[in-house]
Design an enzyme around this catalytic site. Structure first.
Site, PDB file in Angstrom:
ATOM      1  N   LEU A   1       0.869  -1.173   0.000  1.00 58.24           N
ATOM      2  CA  LEU A   1       0.000   0.000   0.000  1.00 58.24           C
ATOM      3  C   LEU A   1       0.906   1.223   0.000  1.00 58.24           C
ATOM      4  O   LEU A   1       1.800   1.352   0.837  1.00 58.24           O
ATOM      5  CB  LEU A   1      -0.896  -0.008   1.242  1.00 58.24           C
ATOM      6  CG  LEU A   1      -2.104   0.928   1.275  1.00 58.24           C
ATOM      7  CD1 LEU A   1      -3.024   0.703   0.090  1.00 58.24           C
ATOM      8  CD2 LEU A   1      -2.875   0.764   2.575  1.00 58.24           C
ATOM      9  N   ASP A   2       0.706   2.131  -0.965  1.00 57.99           N
ATOM     10  CA  ASP A   2       1.578   3.301  -1.113  1.00 57.99           C
ATOM     11  C   ASP A   2       1.621   4.137   0.164  1.00 57.99           C
ATOM     12  O   ASP A   2       0.641   4.192   0.912  1.00 57.99           O
ATOM     13  CB  ASP A   2       1.098   4.187  -2.258  1.00 57.99           C
ATOM     14  CG  ASP A   2       1.341   3.571  -3.622  1.00 57.99           C
ATOM     15  OD1 ASP A   2       2.160   2.640  -3.705  1.00 57.99           O
ATOM     16  OD2 ASP A   2       0.712   4.021  -4.603  1.00 57.99           O
ATOM     17  N   PRO A   3       2.749   4.820   0.424  1.00 59.74           N
ATOM     18  CA  PRO A   3       2.851   5.669   1.625  1.00 59.74           C
ATOM     19  C   PRO A   3       1.739   6.713   1.738  1.00 59.74           C
ATOM     20  O   PRO A   3       1.274   7.010   2.842  1.00 59.74           O
ATOM     21  CB  PRO A   3       4.222   6.334   1.469  1.00 59.74           C
ATOM     22  CG  PRO A   3       5.011   5.361   0.666  1.00 59.74           C
ATOM     23  CD  PRO A   3       4.038   4.754  -0.298  1.00 59.74           C
TER      24      PRO A   3
END
Length: 275
Positions: free
Chosen positions: A50-52
């Site tokens: 999951l992207d930052p």
């Protein structure tokens, strides 16, 4: 719980905070469990990055549950978030500054609905350059950060539902004036010397990182999709299909398979839940 019991396997549904990488979450839990149990080594990993700049459901697998990572990654996912129309960034989210604008005055609710329907079903999708997709053995983001050209092949992904849940600023009369002012300034800059042109581009396009230009249309959504779907790519393609541009302003993963974020655990409580 003893180490032996822990090694039998546990899936921890973590509510990943905004700004954290998936790797940071796993490291945090690894350190907590090591401290509490006094162990030096055990298996731990996550089922789907999951992207930052996204928050929400991140499944962390411990012990023998790491064998389930591929199975869990294949689960259907539900995302909610916001797409901004009329502007975009190199990575199609807010990790980089806005670098392009396009008109939105021709977009109405009917056009939004017509275009939305194009993104339901099996679709061809090109992952963003700022992603972990491999191109000739290297991660795509390596090419993007070095400014090197690279061609990413499209892949088929499945979108089961794409619901528009709210729309803001659509038909804002001030946007057309704003766009024309930007366009006129850029046209003047093209005939100016290089320093002046660079100064105008900096002023008009390179807004601060994380900045949403005021007054642009915003579309809230809920998407249910299959494995490997990039919501940033949907935002990019949604804008292009509207004869404009777009980027992803916010994203939250609400569900992975049977795991829902309303029953997820905060990172600080993850080790307590495991042991």
């Amino acid at each position: 719980m003893t180490l032996e019991e822990l090694e039998q396997g546990r899936v921890l549904p973590i509510d990943k905070p905004y700004g954290w990488s998936s790797f940071q979450v796993v490291n945090k839990l690894k350190w907590q469990i090591k401290r509490e149990l006094g162990v030096k080594k055990f298996k731990i990993g996550h089922a789907g990055t999951l992207d930052p700049l996204a928050s929400g459901m991140l499944l962390v697998c411990v012990g023998k549950a790491t064998k389930r990572i591929d199975e869990l990654q294949a689960g259907t996912k539900v995302y909610t978030g916001t797409i901004v129309l009329g502007a975009t960034t190199p990575c199609f989210d807010m990790e980089r500054s806005v670098n392009e604008y396009a008109p939105t005055s021709h977009i109405d609710l009917q056009k939004l609905e017509e275009v939305r329907q194009q993104f339901v079903g099996e679709i061809d999708q090109v992952p963003p350059m700022f992603s972990a997709v491999r191109v000739a053995g290297e991660r795509a983001y390596s090419y993007a950060r070095d400014g090197k050209p690279a061609e990413i092949a499209p892949k088929k992904v499945k979108v089961y539902d794409f619901e528009i849940t709210a729309v803001r600023n659509l038909g804002n009369p001030d946007l057309e004036e704003l766009f024309h002012r930007y366009s006129s300034s850029l046209a003047e800059g093209q005939s100016a010397d290089e320093p002046q042109q660079q100064e105008q581009q900096t002023e008009l396009y390179r807004n601060p990182q994380g900045h949403i230009p005021e007054g642009l249309p915003q579309v809230d959504f809920r998407i249910r999709c299959g494995k490997g779907t990039y919501i940033r790519s949907i935002a990019r393609d949604f804008g292009l299909a509207l004869d404009s541009v777009a980027f992803l302003a916010s994203l939250r993963r609400e569900q992975v398979g049977e795991y829902t974020v309303d029953r997820a655990i905060a990172v600080e409580s993850g080790a307590d839940a495991a042991i």
